[in-house]
Write an enzyme that holds these catalytic residues in place. Structure first.
Site, PDB file in Angstrom:
ATOM      1  N   HIS A  33       0.853  -1.185   0.000  1.00 39.65           N
ATOM      2  CA  HIS A  33       0.000   0.000   0.000  1.00 39.65           C
ATOM      3  C   HIS A  33       0.889   1.234   0.000  1.00 39.65           C
ATOM      4  O   HIS A  33       1.683   1.414   0.926  1.00 39.65           O
ATOM      5  CB  HIS A  33      -0.856   0.069   1.263  1.00 39.65           C
ATOM      6  CG  HIS A  33      -1.955  -0.935   1.299  1.00 39.65           C
ATOM      7  ND1 HIS A  33      -3.272  -0.586   1.141  1.00 39.65           N
ATOM      8  CD2 HIS A  33      -1.939  -2.264   1.473  1.00 39.65           C
ATOM      9  CE1 HIS A  33      -4.018  -1.681   1.218  1.00 39.65           C
ATOM     10  NE2 HIS A  33      -3.227  -2.719   1.420  1.00 39.65           N
ATOM     11  N   MET A  68     -10.779  -7.532   5.280  1.00 36.04           N
ATOM     12  CA  MET A  68     -10.474  -6.703   6.457  1.00 36.04           C
ATOM     13  C   MET A  68     -10.619  -5.207   6.177  1.00 36.04           C
ATOM     14  O   MET A  68     -10.005  -4.390   6.852  1.00 36.04           O
ATOM     15  CB  MET A  68      -9.035  -6.989   6.920  1.00 36.04           C
ATOM     16  CG  MET A  68      -8.711  -8.460   7.137  1.00 36.04           C
ATOM     17  SD  MET A  68      -6.973  -8.694   7.506  1.00 36.04           S
ATOM     18  CE  MET A  68      -6.792 -10.477   7.260  1.00 36.04           C
ATOM     19  N   TYR A 115      -7.237  -2.936  11.634  1.00 32.47           N
ATOM     20  CA  TYR A 115      -6.213  -3.708  12.367  1.00 32.47           C
ATOM     21  C   TYR A 115      -4.920  -2.934  12.572  1.00 32.47           C
ATOM     22  O   TYR A 115      -4.060  -3.340  13.344  1.00 32.47           O
ATOM     23  CB  TYR A 115      -5.919  -5.052  11.673  1.00 32.47           C
ATOM     24  CG  TYR A 115      -5.401  -4.939  10.253  1.00 32.47           C
ATOM     25  CD1 TYR A 115      -4.095  -4.551   9.988  1.00 32.47           C
ATOM     26  CD2 TYR A 115      -6.229  -5.231   9.177  1.00 32.47           C
ATOM     27  CE1 TYR A 115      -3.625  -4.439   8.688  1.00 32.47           C
ATOM     28  CE2 TYR A 115      -5.780  -5.127   7.879  1.00 32.47           C
ATOM     29  CZ  TYR A 115      -4.476  -4.727   7.645  1.00 32.47           C
ATOM     30  OH  TYR A 115      -4.034  -4.610   6.357  1.00 32.47           O
ATOM     31  N   GLU A 116      -4.764  -1.800  11.885  1.00 30.74           N
ATOM     32  CA  GLU A 116      -3.583  -0.959  12.108  1.00 30.74           C
ATOM     33  C   GLU A 116      -3.721  -0.142  13.389  1.00 30.74           C
ATOM     34  O   GLU A 116      -2.768   0.504  13.822  1.00 30.74           O
ATOM     35  CB  GLU A 116      -3.371  -0.004  10.931  1.00 30.74           C
ATOM     36  CG  GLU A 116      -2.957  -0.701   9.650  1.00 30.74           C
ATOM     37  CD  GLU A 116      -2.865   0.274   8.488  1.00 30.74           C
ATOM     38  OE1 GLU A 116      -1.802   0.885   8.313  1.00 30.74           O
ATOM     39  OE2 GLU A 116      -3.864   0.435   7.760  1.00 30.74           O
TER      40      GLU A 116
HETATM   41  N1  HPA Z   1      -9.352 -13.188   4.674  1.00 32.81           N
HETATM   42  C1  HPA Z   1      -9.374 -11.885   5.012  1.00 32.81           C
HETATM   43  N2  HPA Z   1      -8.879 -10.935   4.234  1.00 32.81           N
HETATM   44  C2  HPA Z   1      -8.330 -11.307   3.071  1.00 32.81           C
HETATM   45  C3  HPA Z   1      -8.287 -12.634   2.657  1.00 32.81           C
HETATM   46  C4  HPA Z   1      -8.825 -13.638   3.503  1.00 32.81           C
HETATM   47  O1  HPA Z   1      -8.829 -14.853   3.212  1.00 32.81           O
HETATM   48  N3  HPA Z   1      -7.677 -12.656   1.437  1.00 32.81           N
HETATM   49  C5  HPA Z   1      -7.396 -11.364   1.142  1.00 32.81           C
HETATM   50  N4  HPA Z   1      -7.778 -10.536   2.123  1.00 32.81           N
END
Ligand code: HPA
Length: 271
Positions: free
Chosen positions: A59, A209, A83-84
Site C-alpha cells: 500500500h 479486512m 487492524y492498524e
Molecule cells: N481473509 C481476510 N482478508 C483477506 C483474505 C482472507 O482470506 N484474502 C485477502 N484478504
C-alpha cells in the site's frame, strides 16, 4: 476531526479543478491502477495535518488526482485498516474529505478470501451487500448532520443502479464477474476454518479486512458506492493450504490486467 477534514480539503481542492466527482480506493495489490491516471497530481498522506498514515506492505500512502477517460478522479493509493489501530471513524475520514471535494460516486476495491465454493482465486466479485462483523462502526460518536442522519438507512449501500451498470460494463470488457456479500473481519489474522463455516452460514460470499467502514461513511453522506473484491485466495479451511499476505499480493498482481480492464470500462460508462 473536522479540522483534519478542512485542512485536507484546503490542500487537495486546488488540485481537483472544481470538477472531481469520482473517488477510487485501491486495495491490496491493486494500487498499480493509479499509474494509469493522466496528468497526475500527488499528495502524500503525511503532507495532510492529522491524517492517518498507511503502513501495510503493498500500500502506498497518497492521494493521486488526475484524469481518466476525460473525467477527473481522486484516488487513494493505499487505505487505512482497522487492524492498524485506527478507529473506524479515522478510516472513514478520507471518504468525508472526498465528499467535501464534490465526489458523487466512489469505487471501493479490495482483496478478499472466497467463501462461496463456486469462486476461484483470481475471480472478481461485485459487492451486493456487506456484513459488518468487524466489531466496530465508523459512525459511532457524535453525528455530524452536515454529512448525514444519525440513523442512516442501509438498504442500498452498494447502489442498485450502478451495480446494474457494472454487470453491463463487465460484459463489454469481457470480464467474468461474480456477485455476493462481503463480510468484514477485523484482522489482522486470517480467519479460522470455523469462522469461515460461520461466514458461509450467515450468508457471506467473501471475507476481508477493509471496505465496510468506507462504504458506510460514503452511503451516509450520499456518495453512491460500488465495491469490487478481487478473490485472491479461497478462505481458510476450504482448500488444503496456508494463507499469506504474499499469496494475496501475488494473485492480485497476476489478475491485475483483468481488474484494470473492468475498472477502465466502469469509469468510461458507469461512473
Ligand atoms: N481473509 C481476510 N482478508 C483477506 C483474505 C482472507 O482470506 N484474502 C485477502 N484478504
Amino acid at each position: 476531526m473536522n479540522d483534519v477534514i478542512k485542512n485536507a480539503v484546503d490542500i487537495l481542492s486546488p488540485l481537483c479543478g472544481g470538477n472531481c466527482k469520482i473517488g477510487l480506493i485501491l486495495g491490496s495489490g491493486l494500487g498499480g491502477y493509479a499509474e494509469k491516471i493522466e496528468n497526475k497530481r500527488f499528495v502524500n498522506y503525511n503532507e495532510l495535518p492529522g491524517f492517518p498514515q498507511s503502513r501495510v506492505e503493498g500500500h502506498k500512502g497518497r492521494f493521486v488526482i488526475g484524469e481518466l477517460f476525460g473525467k477527473t478522479v481522486i484516488c487513494m493509493q493505499g487505505r487505512f485498516h482497522y487492524y492498524e489501530g485506527y478507529s473506524q471513524s479515522q478510516i472513514a475520514l478520507p471518504v468525508r474529505v472526498m465528499k467535501r471535494l464534490g465526489v458523487e460516486k466512489i469505487l471501493l476495491t479490495n482483496a478478499a478470501g472466497g467463501v462461496n465454493p463456486d469462486f476461484s482465486p483470481g475471480d472478481l466479485m461485485l459487492i451486493s451487500d456487506h456484513i459488518n462483523f468487524s466489531g466496530s462502526h465508523p459512525l459511532i460518536g457524535e453525528n455530524d448532520e452536515s454529512f448525514g442522519p444519525r440513523f442512516p438507512d442501509q438498504s442500498n449501500v452498494y447502489d442498485r443502479d450502478l451495480r446494474a451498470g457494472i454487470r453491463e460494463a463487465a460484459k463489454v470488457a469481457g470480464v467474468k464477474l461474480q456477485e455476493g456479500v462481503y463480510m468484514m473481519f477485523s484482522g489482522p489474522t486470517f480467519e479460522t476454518p470455523a469462522e469461515i463455516v460461520f461466514a458461509r452460514t450467515v450468508g457471506a460470499s467473501a471475507v476481508g479486512m477493509s471496505t465496510v467502514p468506507e462504504a458506510i461513511a460514503a452511503a451516509h453522506c450520499g456518495i453512491k458506492t460500488i465495491g469490487i473484491s478481487l478473490i485472491t485466495n479461497m478462505a481458510a479451511g476450504i482448500l488444503d493450504q496456508t494463507l499469506s499476505h504474499d499469496e494475496v499480493q501475488e494473485t492480485a498482481a497476476t489478475s491485475s490486467v483483468k481488474f484494470m480492464k473492468l475498472v477502465d470500462q466502469i469509469i468510461k460508462t458507469v461512473l
